[in-house]
Design an enzyme around this catalytic site. Structure first.
Site, PDB file in Angstrom:
ATOM      1  N   ASP A 483      16.671 -40.485  22.664  1.00 40.04           N
ATOM      2  CA  ASP A 483      16.844 -40.612  24.106  1.00 40.04           C
ATOM      3  C   ASP A 483      17.231 -42.013  24.541  1.00 40.04           C
ATOM      4  OD1 ASP A 483      16.381 -38.207  25.390  1.00 40.04           O
ATOM      5  OD2 ASP A 483      14.204 -38.385  25.223  1.00 40.04           O
TER       6      ASP A 483
HETATM    7  C1  GLC Z   1      10.652 -38.225  22.810  1.00 41.24           C
HETATM    8  C2  GLC Z   1      11.371 -37.068  23.463  1.00 41.24           C
HETATM    9  C3  GLC Z   1      12.348 -36.430  22.520  1.00 41.24           C
HETATM   10  C4  GLC Z   1      13.239 -37.464  21.901  1.00 41.24           C
HETATM   11  C5  GLC Z   1      12.443 -38.576  21.262  1.00 41.24           C
HETATM   12  C6  GLC Z   1      13.317 -39.694  20.736  1.00 41.24           C
HETATM   13  O1  GLC Z   1       9.804 -37.743  21.834  1.00 41.24           O
HETATM   14  O2  GLC Z   1      10.453 -36.107  23.927  1.00 41.24           O
HETATM   15  O3  GLC Z   1      13.122 -35.461  23.180  1.00 41.24           O
HETATM   16  O4  GLC Z   1      14.070 -36.838  20.975  1.00 41.24           O
HETATM   17  O5  GLC Z   1      11.551 -39.121  22.214  1.00 41.24           O
HETATM   18  O6  GLC Z   1      13.856 -40.481  21.744  1.00 41.24           O
HETATM   19  C1  GLC Z   2      11.657 -42.951  27.087  1.00 44.68           C
HETATM   20  C2  GLC Z   2      10.994 -42.933  25.741  1.00 44.68           C
HETATM   21  C3  GLC Z   2      11.453 -41.785  24.906  1.00 44.68           C
HETATM   22  C4  GLC Z   2      11.355 -40.531  25.709  1.00 44.68           C
HETATM   23  C5  GLC Z   2      12.061 -40.656  27.063  1.00 44.68           C
HETATM   24  C6  GLC Z   2      11.881 -39.413  27.867  1.00 44.68           C
HETATM   25  O1  GLC Z   2      12.998 -43.162  26.949  1.00 44.68           O
HETATM   26  O2  GLC Z   2      11.211 -44.104  25.013  1.00 44.68           O
HETATM   27  O3  GLC Z   2      10.675 -41.696  23.747  1.00 44.68           O
HETATM   28  O4  GLC Z   2      11.937 -39.498  24.993  1.00 44.68           O
HETATM   29  O5  GLC Z   2      11.538 -41.734  27.757  1.00 44.68           O
HETATM   30  O6  GLC Z   2      12.579 -39.445  29.059  1.00 44.68           O
END
Ligand code: GLC
Ligand code: GLC
Length: 803
Positions: A483
């Site tokens: 993300d």
């Molecule tokens: C969080 C989110 C997931 C994403 C991950 C890596 O666990 O829930 O959707 O893939 O972060 O950013």
């Molecule tokens: C932030 C976190 C990530 C998560 C995301 C969800 O970017 O670092 O882990 O998946 O929020 O919106």
């Protein structure tokens, strides 16, 4: 160091002191009514939606952490104590918290009085039961004043903690016998209320929090408790609560039990009131009489235990590794159920007020859950697919109450569509239920747009094929699985969301990770097409897969490992050409699982990952960590080095590497990584790791962090599902397949074998794995070619695998 121990027989984790490094929590409830419960009895309850139907109040980021929740006070002479230590904080003569599967037990003792408090949500009932058993172990009679108390939340958890100009005027309760009813907003549009009740006559009550607590006081020292009294306050506005007071006399050796019930009721519009302004309590009365006695409570607990025993018997292992067995047989599967139920909504780190259900998260959660309750998996897949758009892209999230896509976040996460293929194929392999592919499923939830689910998968694959960049690799969009790798975002505005803003749509930034996913799940989709007779489509998809493989080998291979991406200016990321962020974990996992470049590339990539990213707790996400913010990379570079996506051990993707090691048949490396962050294996580092030793956390701070080894964000993480996939399908090698059950273990050398029991399509496979020269597999005495046991009608099939 440890703060407790596993009781494998009872399937419990027993915490032996209240001062765990963080609250160590458990979950109660399975379908509608849910509660979070910490080892000091903190936490909160909600019905279905943690934001919109919050039943009891909880203050995130409170000081001290985790106060409130279920407040029990036992007053014995001058001393006031709580069976779970909080809220009274009086040191106990003994304390234990036993977290079990769907229940938690608190055992405290003070001045020769012992208390056992057991909390659970019974199967199929919208209530939490709290059985408090008091026992007098002294030689003289004890006269105790006992309180049970909860604070109501005014339903919408966000308004509840922000909109005081309104909130402090609307609180309303009713009191009837030993029950307090919370009915705020019921007078107008709500059709639901809650109640708190005890199955004995009360000596008094309070329903106005400030009266109960008194000025300048918190939950640790309510004035009513200090004075051993109740003010029989009737809340009108401010903060409604329910405190029930019992006067209890216990003869020497005597034991008495009380049943507290926290319930939730919905009434049809026409049946809301029994008299003007008086709530209709019929349904509450029925619920109360269903759980009015200790015998009824005990039956509910037995039913819960039987339910879990049944579910968990679907997959068990017995090996020489007791920690492996306890993760596989109990705790990992339990966490899979919790992540399936909660998605990423409510934990001690997810406030239950933020994001809805994630598209990719929910798809991945199914991978660990589908063998447990396939019927619910089917429904979930169709819900998820219904938020997809006609062009194959999809909303990133949806709200569980409405099942509608979340417009604030929108779409544009280009890995999302492919996860739908992953979970649908996993579901069909588990169940053999191809009929799901024919299920009419809308786009964007619009009636009239329904097409068979298969068409959704087709468009998922098509979306990747038709959205590629300058190197023939998939466009990344706002982000892929990571993300925080936001290559089109270029944010300079403080507080702006990295996920939703994009200030420079390059149309160029590409993801090698999505390419790996496409090769893996594209193959799965082609296999599926072939099975249902779509030969031409299968061939076309295979061609696209092979093009993608070529693109990865030409532009995604860095010499020693797979690159991560190309940025908006077509520069590689995750390459030795970079100063920081030279190597990332994700493409090593996915490209190797997909078999890109074969075992030679695979081993090379995995060895590079281990060398550059490996630490004692697993494989870090990237190295070297970014030391400054770069707008062309996005959120990933916003985190201090070693945290979250910027180089922690992001536990979710470690199992990809475990599976990748299995793919190149290195059982030693696979197991070595598995055990580095499997909670039971690091239990004795709890003072460093800090989160619960019976469930996975999202991240463990990497070497670059000040707090290396410290975990954060326990419970709601894709780690649960992927770890279960890695250990059950990779290391133990038991894989459901369309035509049968594949058994292909990839054990470390030090393990001589194991026994596995697996329920699959109505047959129980009793599998013995052992080492020997006569390698191969026999099923019911018949030697088979290969390692897939064909489907059978027999109730039991005994399998011998020699490795
Ligand atoms: C969080 C989110 C997931 C994403 C991950 C890596 O666990 O829930 O959707 O893939 O972060 O950013
Ligand atoms: C932030 C976190 C990530 C998560 C995301 C969800 O970017 O670092 O882990 O998946 O929020 O919106």
């Amino acid at each position: 160091m440890r703060y407790g121990y596993f009781d494998d027989e009872a399937r419990e984790y027993i915490i032996t002191r209240p001062d765990t490094p963080l609250p160590w929590i458990n979950y109660l409830g399975n379908q509608g009514f849910f509660s979070l419960i910490s080892n000091t009895c903190g936490g909160y309850a909600f019905y279905r939606d943690a934001k919109l139907r919050r039943i009891t109040r909880f203050r995130y980021n409170n000081v001290p952490h985790d106060e409130g929740g279920r407040c029990f006070y036992i007053c014995d002479g001058d001393v006031t104590w709580s069976p779970a230590f909080l809220p009274a904080k009086t040191p106990l003569d003994s304390y234990r918290c036993r977290h079990g599967l769907g229940y938690s037990v608190f055992e405290g003792e003070k001045q020769g009085v012992s208390a056992q408090l057991t909390c659970l949500v019974p199967m199929g009932s919208p209530c939490e039961l709290q059985k408090l058993t008091l026992r007098n172990n002294n030689k003289e009679v004890k006269r105790l004043t006992v309180y049970g108390a909860v604070e109501w939340c005014l339903w919408n958890a966000v308004d509840d903690s922000t909109n005081y100009q309104r909130n402090w005027n609307i609180g309303e309760v009713e009191i009837e016998g030993s029950t307090v009813y919370h009915k705020t907003e019921y007078r107008e549009r709500r059709d639901h209320y809650a109640f708190y009740s005890v199955n004995a006559p009360i000596a008094g009550f309070d329903t106005d929090r400030d009266t109960f607590l008194g000025r300048f006081r918190g939950w640790s020292e309510p004035v009513a408790v200090e004075n051993r009294t109740s003010y029989n306050s009737k809340a009108s506005g401010w903060a409604p609560m329910a405190a029930l007071r019992l006067e209890v006399a216990l003869a020497p050796g005597e034991e008495k039990s009380f049943l507290f019930r926290l319930g939730y009721v919905e009434n049809p519009e026409a049946e809301k009131f029994s008299a003007p302004g008086v709530i209709n309590k019929t349904r509450a009365h029925a619920l109360l009489s269903a759980y009015d006695s200790v015998a009824q409570f005990d039956a509910a607990l037995s039913e819960l235990k039987a339910y879990w025993a049944g579910l968990l018997s679907r997959f068990t292992v017995k090996s020489s590794e007791e920690k492996l067995d306890r993760m596989v047989n109990v705790w990992n599967q339990y966490q899979c159920m919790v992540t399936f139920n909660m998605s990423r909504s409510a934990s001690y780190y997810e406030s239950g007020t933020g994001r809805g259900m994630g598209f990719r998260d929910s798809c991945q959660d199914l991978l660990g859950f589908v063998h447990l309750i396939p019927e619910r998996a089917r429904e979930r897949i169709l819900d998820i697919a219904s938020i997809q758009f006609a062009d194959g892209s999809t909303y990133h999230q949806y709200q569980p109450l409405t099942k509608r896509g979340n417009a604030d976040v929108g779409s544009g996460f280009n890995d999302d569509p492919l996860w739908l293929i992953a979970c649908t194929c996993a579901y069909i392999r588990e169940t053999g239920d191809f009929s799901i592919l024919d299920e009419p499923t809308p786009f964007n939830n619009e009636a009239g747009t329904e097409v068979p689910l298969l068409e959704h998968l087709r468009r998922s694959a098509g979306y990747t094929i038709s959205h590629r960049g300058p190197h023939g690799l998939p466009l990344i969009g706002r982000a892929d699985w990571n993300d925080c790798l936001n290559l089109n975002c270029f944010s300079r505005e403080p507080g702006e969301s990295f996920q939703t803003c994009s200030n420079f749509e390059s149309g160029k930034a590409e993801s090698v990770f999505i390419a790996g996913m496409f090769v893996k799940y594209g193959q799965e989709y082609a296999d599926l097409c072939e099975r249902i007779g779509l030969k031409e489509e299968a061939a076309a998809v295979r061609l696209a897969v092979s093009d993608m493989e070529k693109a990865v080998l030409a532009h995604g291979w860095d010499g020693e490992w797979f690159r991560r991406a190309y940025d908006a200016f077509e520069r590689p990321i995750g390459s030795r050409q970079n100063e920081e962020g030279q190597i990332f974990i994700e493409p090593q996992g996915f490209c190797v699982m997909a078999g890109i470049g074969g075992p030679d590339y695979g081993r090379k990539a995995l060895r590079s990952a281990e060398e550059r990213l490996g630490n004692e707790f697993g494989i870090e996400l990237l190295a070297p960590c970014y030391t400054e913010y770069h707008d062309y990379l996005g959120e990933i570079s916003s985190y201090p080095p070693g945290y979250k996506e910027n180089g922690s051990v992001f536990c979710h993707n470690n199992p990809w590497i475990t599976l990748a090691w299995c793919k190149v048949r290195d059982g030693n490396a696979a197991f070595d990584l598995y055990r580095r962050n499997a909670p039971a294996y690091i239990e004795d580092k709890s003072e460093i790791h800090r989160t619960e030793p019976y469930c996975y956390s999202q991240t463990i701070a990497g070497r670059a962090a000040r707090t290396y080894g410290e975990a954060k964000n326990s419970w709601l993480t894709g780690t649960a599902a992927w770890s279960f996939a890695a250990v059950s399908q990779g290391i133990l090698g038991v894989r459901p397949d369309y035509d049968g059950l594949t058994v292909d273990p990839c054990l470390p050398d030090f393990m001589d074998g194991c026994r596995i029991s697996r329920l699959f399509r109505g047959t129980r496979y009793e599998i013995t794995v052992r080492r020997g020269d006569d390698k191969g597999l026999t099923a019911d005495g018949k030697k088979l070619d290969g390692c897939t046991i064909p489907l059978t009608d027999a109730p039991v099939c005994s399998v011998l695998v020699t490795i």
